[in-house]
Design a protein around this motif. Structure first.
Motif, PDB file in Angstrom:
ATOM      1  N   HIS A 200      27.830  35.828  58.378  1.00 45.46           N
ATOM      2  CA  HIS A 200      27.274  35.109  57.220  1.00 45.46           C
ATOM      3  C   HIS A 200      25.795  34.899  57.476  1.00 45.46           C
ATOM      4  O   HIS A 200      25.287  35.125  58.572  1.00 45.46           O
ATOM      5  N   GLY A 201      25.088  34.484  56.431  1.00 38.72           N
ATOM      6  CA  GLY A 201      23.685  34.137  56.576  1.00 38.72           C
ATOM      7  C   GLY A 201      23.521  32.633  56.717  1.00 38.72           C
ATOM      8  O   GLY A 201      24.457  31.920  57.071  1.00 38.72           O
ATOM      9  N   GLU A 202      22.329  32.148  56.406  1.00 39.41           N
ATOM     10  CA  GLU A 202      22.002  30.749  56.708  1.00 39.41           C
ATOM     11  C   GLU A 202      20.967  30.229  55.711  1.00 39.41           C
ATOM     12  O   GLU A 202      20.003  30.916  55.375  1.00 39.41           O
ATOM     13  N   CYS A 203      21.189  29.005  55.245  1.00 42.93           N
ATOM     14  CA  CYS A 203      20.128  28.282  54.536  1.00 42.93           C
ATOM     15  C   CYS A 203      19.273  27.562  55.567  1.00 42.93           C
ATOM     16  O   CYS A 203      19.780  26.731  56.326  1.00 42.93           O
ATOM     17  N   LEU A 204      18.021  27.892  55.601  1.00 39.86           N
ATOM     18  CA  LEU A 204      17.064  27.226  56.484  1.00 39.86           C
ATOM     19  C   LEU A 204      16.108  26.407  55.617  1.00 39.86           C
ATOM     20  O   LEU A 204      14.903  26.615  55.612  1.00 39.86           O
ATOM     21  N   GLY A 205      16.699  25.495  54.857  1.00 43.31           N
ATOM     22  CA  GLY A 205      15.925  24.723  53.891  1.00 43.31           C
ATOM     23  C   GLY A 205      15.921  25.342  52.507  1.00 43.31           C
ATOM     24  O   GLY A 205      15.432  24.727  51.562  1.00 43.31           O
ATOM     25  N   ASP A 206      16.449  26.566  52.373  1.00 43.47           N
ATOM     26  CA  ASP A 206      16.553  27.198  51.062  1.00 43.47           C
ATOM     27  C   ASP A 206      17.416  26.308  50.165  1.00 43.47           C
ATOM     28  O   ASP A 206      18.496  25.849  50.558  1.00 43.47           O
ATOM     29  N   HIS A 207      16.924  26.057  48.947  1.00 41.52           N
ATOM     30  CA  HIS A 207      17.646  25.233  47.965  1.00 41.52           C
ATOM     31  C   HIS A 207      17.893  23.814  48.490  1.00 41.52           C
ATOM     32  O   HIS A 207      18.774  23.109  48.004  1.00 41.52           O
ATOM     33  N   GLY A 208      17.094  23.405  49.481  1.00 41.36           N
ATOM     34  CA  GLY A 208      17.227  22.069  50.042  1.00 41.36           C
ATOM     35  C   GLY A 208      18.414  21.912  50.966  1.00 41.36           C
ATOM     36  O   GLY A 208      18.770  20.782  51.333  1.00 41.36           O
ATOM     37  N   LEU A 209      19.025  23.024  51.376  1.00 44.55           N
ATOM     38  CA  LEU A 209      20.276  22.988  52.129  1.00 44.55           C
ATOM     39  C   LEU A 209      20.088  23.442  53.577  1.00 44.55           C
ATOM     40  O   LEU A 209      19.139  24.171  53.906  1.00 44.55           O
TER      41      LEU A 209
END
Length: 458
Positions: free
Chosen positions: A288-297
């Motif tokens: 899977h990938g990762e939210c690194l602050g993307d979309h506040g997540l």
């Protein structure tokens, strides 16, 4: 990776695989978290069929058993994420290294990495120690690895895989699965890997607008607050991180990527020296990938492309297929299962919901999927919903939250960054209904196709 459109990353070995191999640029996982994604990959079925819908659920049966029965030597080094951790799952040998930070999960299993650290009188860096730092809540999961570099989880896995290749009597045919734990949080490479990124001032750090944050579905708003209150994987999140915090987190994440790239290059060197690459296919990918602050997540568990779309590269020096190509059609991550079986001359089970990518690899006629699907049950960091279902076509994506009137609808042609949620836009209600119909028909077809399928734990 630089070669796949992220020029800020220092990834020369992975870039070589892209340049000489075949990249599937629209490969999407069937679940946005580790355990259900991996259970789906190694079973050839969607999460609702395997019964593994969230982290922590047991699974152990895999198609690796078919490779073993066909005469392959099957070896796992590193993360597989079976539960129980030490099930054989079709492998002759397993050298298990699990998540970096497993401190509070209640699953006390000492893996090969724990043993190596103990043999050196050391304990892994994890929440128990990180919480004692005065700046713990400011770090957003980004820390320097301060123990010997060779004992970092990704260095340890890469070196152990090389040790096996260098020392075990040459075994052919061979199926070798190498699972690097990183760049899973905590983002903790040795400082020499993160420092070059910290020196940059051009990293494309996410900066979601207040309007986007206010329009998030309630389940994702709940996740934002949950991740502030509960420090999963040593990440203590912030609702309003400062630019310097974001830059540090991104630098450590990318430093971990560069460390993995280095170990991939070294492992390829050992495989070549031992003659394995004379007739081999190497696949590099991620669960899977990762939210690194993307979309506040923070982290995973959402259906944005930054989480569901994963690098998937197949490379061979043996002339098995022409390299230097990109395949842009939609496919699912678990499609790699039947692809690997067919490369080994084994017929995949007819019940598989996964479809082989071998025709696309070999340049033969191949039909991309019209839609890809993603499922996630309520999880440790997903307390605001019981179940999420996502469907994505070439242009449109819909995300459904069980029991909620809220959802997400994105026009990926006009809004590739998935910022403008059109779920409640009257002008797009027909598209919303159409994609909900796609989910309904997919589930009906899946249930009929897999009616004799046993659960992944059996």
């Amino acid at each position: 990776m630089a070669a796949l459109g992220f020029p800020y990353a220092d990834t020369p070995n992975l870039d070589r695989l892209v340049a000489e191999g075949v990249s599937f640029t629209q490969c999407h996982v069937t679940a946005p978290s580790c355990v259900p994604s991996r259970a789906s990959l190694f079973n050839g079925h969607y999460p609702h069929t395997t019964g593994v819908l969230a982290n922590g659920q047991p699974w152990q049966r895999t198609w690796v058993e078919q490779l073993r029965d066909a005469g392959y030597r099957c070896v796992n080094v590193g993360k597989m994420h079976t539960i129980p951790y030490n099930s054989d799952s079709g492998f002759h040998e397993r050298y298990v290294v699990e998540n970096k930070d497993r401190y509070l999960e209640g699953r006390w299993y000492f893996d090969e990495w724990d043993k190596a650290l103990a043999a050196n009188g050391l304990v892994k860096q994890q929440r128990e120690g990180y919480r004692q730092r005065d700046d713990y809540r400011e770090r957003l999961g980004a820390f320097d690895w301060e123990l010997p570099e060779r004992l970092h989880s990704d260095a340890f896995v890469g070196d152990m895989a090389r040790w096996w290749v260098d020392t075990y009597p040459k075994a052919e045919p061979l199926f070798l699965q190498v699972g690097f734990p990183g760049p899973h949080p905590p983002y903790d490479p040795p400082a020499r890997y993160s420092e070059p990124y910290l020196a940059r001032d051009d990293l494309p750090l996410p900066d979601p607008s207040r309007a986007e944050l206010d329009r998030l579905p309630a389940a994702l708003k709940e996740k934002r607050h949950h991740d502030v209150a509960v420090d999963h994987d040593s990440v203590s999140w912030s609702l309003d991180p400062k630019p310097e915090q974001m830059r540090r987190m991104w630098a450590h994440y990318l430093g971990n990527v560069t460390l993995i790239d280095e170990k991939v290059g070294q492992l390829l060197g050992s495989l070549k020296e031992r003659g394995y690459l004379d007739d081999a296919v190497v696949i590099f990918t991620s669960d899977h990938g990762e939210c690194l602050g993307d979309h506040g997540l923070s982290q995973k568990w959402s259906m944005y492309d930054v989480v569901t779309r994963v690098p998937t590269i197949a490379w061979s020096t043996a002339g098995r297929f022409a390299g230097g190509r990109r395949v842009d059609g939609l496919c699912q991550w678990f499609d790699l299962g039947p692809t690997i079986l067919e490369l080994a001359g084994i017929a995949p089970p007819t019940t598989f919901e996964a479809r082989s990518l071998l025709p696309a690899l070999e340049g033969r006629p191949w039909e991309p999927r019209t839609h890809v699907f993603c499922e996630q049950g309520g999880d440790v960091a997903l307390s605001g919903t019981e179940f999420i279902t996502g469907v994505r076509g070439e242009r449109w994506k819909l995300v459904h939250f069980k029991g909620s009137e809220q959802g997400q609808l994105f026009d990926l042609a006009a809004d590739p960054d998935e910022v403008d949620n059109l779920w409640d836009d009257p002008a797009h209600l027909d598209m919303r209904r159409a994609l909900l119909d796609v989910i309904r028909d997919w589930l009906i077809e899946s249930n009929v196709r897999t009616r004799d399928r046993q659960a992944a734990t059996r």
